[in-house]
Design a protein around this motif. Structure first.
Motif, PDB file in Angstrom:
ATOM      1  N   GLY A  86      42.675  32.223  30.255  1.00 21.62           N
ATOM      2  CA  GLY A  86      41.501  33.069  30.436  1.00 21.62           C
ATOM      3  C   GLY A  86      40.983  33.140  31.846  1.00 21.62           C
ATOM      4  N   HIS A  87      41.783  32.702  32.794  1.00 20.55           N
ATOM      5  CA  HIS A  87      41.357  32.690  34.189  1.00 20.55           C
ATOM      6  C   HIS A  87      42.526  33.136  35.063  1.00 20.55           C
ATOM      7  CE1 HIS A  87      39.180  31.335  37.774  1.00 20.55           C
ATOM      8  NE2 HIS A  87      38.127  31.272  36.989  1.00 20.55           N
ATOM      9  N   VAL A  88      42.289  33.243  36.373  1.00 22.76           N
ATOM     10  CA  VAL A  88      43.371  33.621  37.283  1.00 22.76           C
ATOM     11  C   VAL A  88      44.376  32.480  37.404  1.00 22.76           C
ATOM     12  CG1 VAL A  88      41.902  35.205  38.589  1.00 22.76           C
ATOM     13  CG2 VAL A  88      42.168  32.848  39.380  1.00 22.76           C
ATOM     14  N   THR A  89      45.557  32.801  37.864  1.00 24.53           N
ATOM     15  CA  THR A  89      46.580  31.786  38.094  1.00 24.53           C
ATOM     16  C   THR A  89      46.142  30.850  39.224  1.00 24.53           C
ATOM     17  OG1 THR A  89      47.708  33.193  39.701  1.00 24.53           O
ATOM     18  CG2 THR A  89      48.461  33.327  37.400  1.00 24.53           C
ATOM     19  N   HIS A 123      44.659  39.908  23.258  1.00 20.88           N
ATOM     20  CA  HIS A 123      43.431  39.131  23.410  1.00 20.88           C
ATOM     21  C   HIS A 123      43.724  37.796  24.088  1.00 20.88           C
ATOM     22  CE1 HIS A 123      41.268  42.094  21.152  1.00 20.88           C
ATOM     23  NE2 HIS A 123      42.208  42.062  20.228  1.00 20.88           N
ATOM     24  N   GLY A 124      44.638  37.804  25.025  1.00 22.51           N
ATOM     25  CA  GLY A 124      45.057  36.575  25.695  1.00 22.51           C
ATOM     26  C   GLY A 124      44.270  36.226  26.933  1.00 22.51           C
ATOM     27  N   GLY A 125      43.083  36.797  27.098  1.00 27.09           N
ATOM     28  CA  GLY A 125      42.245  36.434  28.240  1.00 27.09           C
ATOM     29  C   GLY A 125      42.147  37.480  29.324  1.00 27.09           C
ATOM     30  N   GLN A 126      42.579  38.715  29.038  1.00 25.44           N
ATOM     31  CA  GLN A 126      42.535  39.740  30.084  1.00 25.44           C
ATOM     32  C   GLN A 126      41.130  39.973  30.618  1.00 25.44           C
ATOM     33  OE1 GLN A 126      44.520  43.364  28.947  1.00 25.44           O
ATOM     34  NE2 GLN A 126      46.393  42.306  28.357  1.00 25.44           N
ATOM     35  N   GLU A 127      40.176  40.163  29.726  1.00 20.44           N
ATOM     36  CA  GLU A 127      38.831  40.492  30.198  1.00 20.44           C
ATOM     37  C   GLU A 127      38.195  39.334  30.957  1.00 20.44           C
ATOM     38  OE1 GLU A 127      36.712  42.088  26.839  1.00 20.44           O
ATOM     39  OE2 GLU A 127      37.775  44.004  26.990  1.00 20.44           O
ATOM     40  N   THR A 128      38.381  38.105  30.483  1.00 18.35           N
ATOM     41  CA  THR A 128      37.788  36.977  31.201  1.00 18.35           C
ATOM     42  C   THR A 128      38.450  36.778  32.566  1.00 18.35           C
ATOM     43  OG1 THR A 128      39.216  35.420  30.008  1.00 18.35           O
ATOM     44  CG2 THR A 128      36.989  35.754  29.140  1.00 18.35           C
ATOM     45  N   THR A 129      39.736  37.064  32.654  1.00 17.79           N
ATOM     46  CA  THR A 129      40.424  36.963  33.944  1.00 17.79           C
ATOM     47  C   THR A 129      39.891  38.007  34.912  1.00 17.79           C
ATOM     48  OG1 THR A 129      42.390  36.056  32.883  1.00 17.79           O
ATOM     49  CG2 THR A 129      42.687  37.001  35.075  1.00 17.79           C
ATOM     50  N   LEU A 130      39.732  39.236  34.434  1.00 21.27           N
ATOM     51  CA  LEU A 130      39.169  40.291  35.284  1.00 21.27           C
ATOM     52  C   LEU A 130      37.746  39.934  35.718  1.00 21.27           C
ATOM     53  CD1 LEU A 130      40.469  43.422  33.369  1.00 21.27           C
ATOM     54  CD2 LEU A 130      41.219  42.645  35.630  1.00 21.27           C
ATOM     55  N   LEU A 131      36.944  39.466  34.774  1.00 19.76           N
ATOM     56  CA  LEU A 131      35.567  39.100  35.106  1.00 19.76           C
ATOM     57  C   LEU A 131      35.514  37.937  36.091  1.00 19.76           C
ATOM     58  CD1 LEU A 131      33.918  39.564  31.614  1.00 19.76           C
ATOM     59  CD2 LEU A 131      33.556  40.984  33.656  1.00 19.76           C
ATOM     60  N   ALA A 132      36.471  37.000  36.004  1.00 20.88           N
ATOM     61  CA  ALA A 132      36.534  35.909  36.976  1.00 20.88           C
ATOM     62  C   ALA A 132      36.769  36.460  38.382  1.00 20.88           C
ATOM     63  CB  ALA A 132      37.633  34.916  36.597  1.00 20.88           C
ATOM     64  N   MET A 133      37.660  37.444  38.499  1.00 15.66           N
ATOM     65  CA  MET A 133      37.892  38.047  39.815  1.00 15.66           C
ATOM     66  C   MET A 133      36.654  38.805  40.279  1.00 15.66           C
ATOM     67  SD  MET A 133      41.914  39.166  39.953  1.00 15.66           S
ATOM     68  CE  MET A 133      42.314  39.490  38.228  1.00 15.66           C
ATOM     69  N   LEU A 134      35.997  39.528  39.372  1.00 11.85           N
ATOM     70  CA  LEU A 134      34.794  40.268  39.748  1.00 11.85           C
ATOM     71  C   LEU A 134      33.690  39.318  40.199  1.00 11.85           C
ATOM     72  CD1 LEU A 134      34.662  43.081  37.012  1.00 11.85           C
ATOM     73  CD2 LEU A 134      35.881  43.064  39.201  1.00 11.85           C
ATOM     74  N   THR A 135      33.583  38.153  39.553  1.00 11.59           N
ATOM     75  CA  THR A 135      32.605  37.148  39.979  1.00 11.59           C
ATOM     76  C   THR A 135      32.900  36.695  41.407  1.00 11.59           C
ATOM     77  OG1 THR A 135      32.276  36.396  37.713  1.00 11.59           O
ATOM     78  CG2 THR A 135      31.655  34.859  39.466  1.00 11.59           C
ATOM     79  N   THR A 136      34.168  36.485  41.709  1.00 10.58           N
ATOM     80  CA  THR A 136      34.562  36.115  43.071  1.00 10.58           C
ATOM     81  C   THR A 136      34.141  37.194  44.060  1.00 10.58           C
ATOM     82  OG1 THR A 136      36.416  34.789  42.275  1.00 10.58           O
ATOM     83  CG2 THR A 136      36.540  35.567  44.550  1.00 10.58           C
TER      84      THR A 136
END
Length: 196
Positions: A86-89, A123-136
């Motif tokens: 659910g996060h970036v690599t 539903h493997g974490g796409q939205e949370t990964t995108l939101l993590a990048m947007l938070t950055t």
């Protein structure tokens, strides 16, 4: 001419295909593009132990690696990463962690930012990964340009935060390509308007 950096990490090639598609579309729109892969940080014996990972690493070995200067140079930045829990690599996060000096000088601010991702399941974490990048990007002081539902294709791919695809199967299919084209066109258009 808008300067766009597309910076991504790809283990098996999905993010690479997505990034390459956006680079070609942006160049066709008149942008100057830097397509940059993030340096592999996993131990080589781990990479070599997985056939698909090793094959992709070999296929992009001669391509340019992202450096902080690639973001400093750009008017707009699109980052991409597969999702990991659910996060970036860790590879993309390692690159982001090198940006501290630019951040301290305010040189990451006032640029247009957007993001893309992939996962093995819908539903493997796409939205949370995108939101993590947007938070950055918020911490950078960036101008986030999500696709929202600004084009009919977004009702087909269903992701207002960026572009996400499911790996394997159809992978980067016609719908995904249209969503990628829309995202990069929107990023370049907004960056151009900000320059005027």
């Amino acid at each position: 001419m808008t300067k766009l950096s597309i910076i991504y990490y790809s283990s098996y090639g999905t993010a690479h295909a997505m990034a390459s598609r956006m680079a070609a579309t942006a160049e066709a729109k008149g942008a100057e593009v830097r397509l940059r892969r993030v340096r592999e940080t996993a131990p080589d014996e781990v990479v070599q132990s997985v056939e698909g990972w090793a094959a992709h690493a070999a296929s992009v070995g001669g391509q340019p690696v992202a450096e902080p200067e690639d973001i400093d140079w750009a008017d707009a930045v699109i980052m991409g990463s597969g999702t990991r829990y659910g996060h970036v690599t860790s590879q993309l996060q390692s690159f982001i962690d090198t940006l501290g000096p630019l951040w301290q000088e305010g040189r990451l601010a006032d640029k247009v930012y957007a993001a893309f991702t992939s996962s093995q399941t819908r539903h493997g974490g796409q939205e949370t990964t995108l939101l993590a990048m947007l938070t950055t990007f918020c911490h950078f002081g960036g101008i986030i340009v999500p696709p929202g539902y600004t084009d009919q294709i977004k009702f087909a791919d269903g992701n207002p935060y960026g572009v996400g695809v499911v790996t394997g199967g159809d992978g980067v299919d016609e719908t995904a390509n249209a969503a990628l084209d829309h995202l990069v066109t929107r990023v370049v258009d907004v960056a151009q308007r900000l320059e005027d």
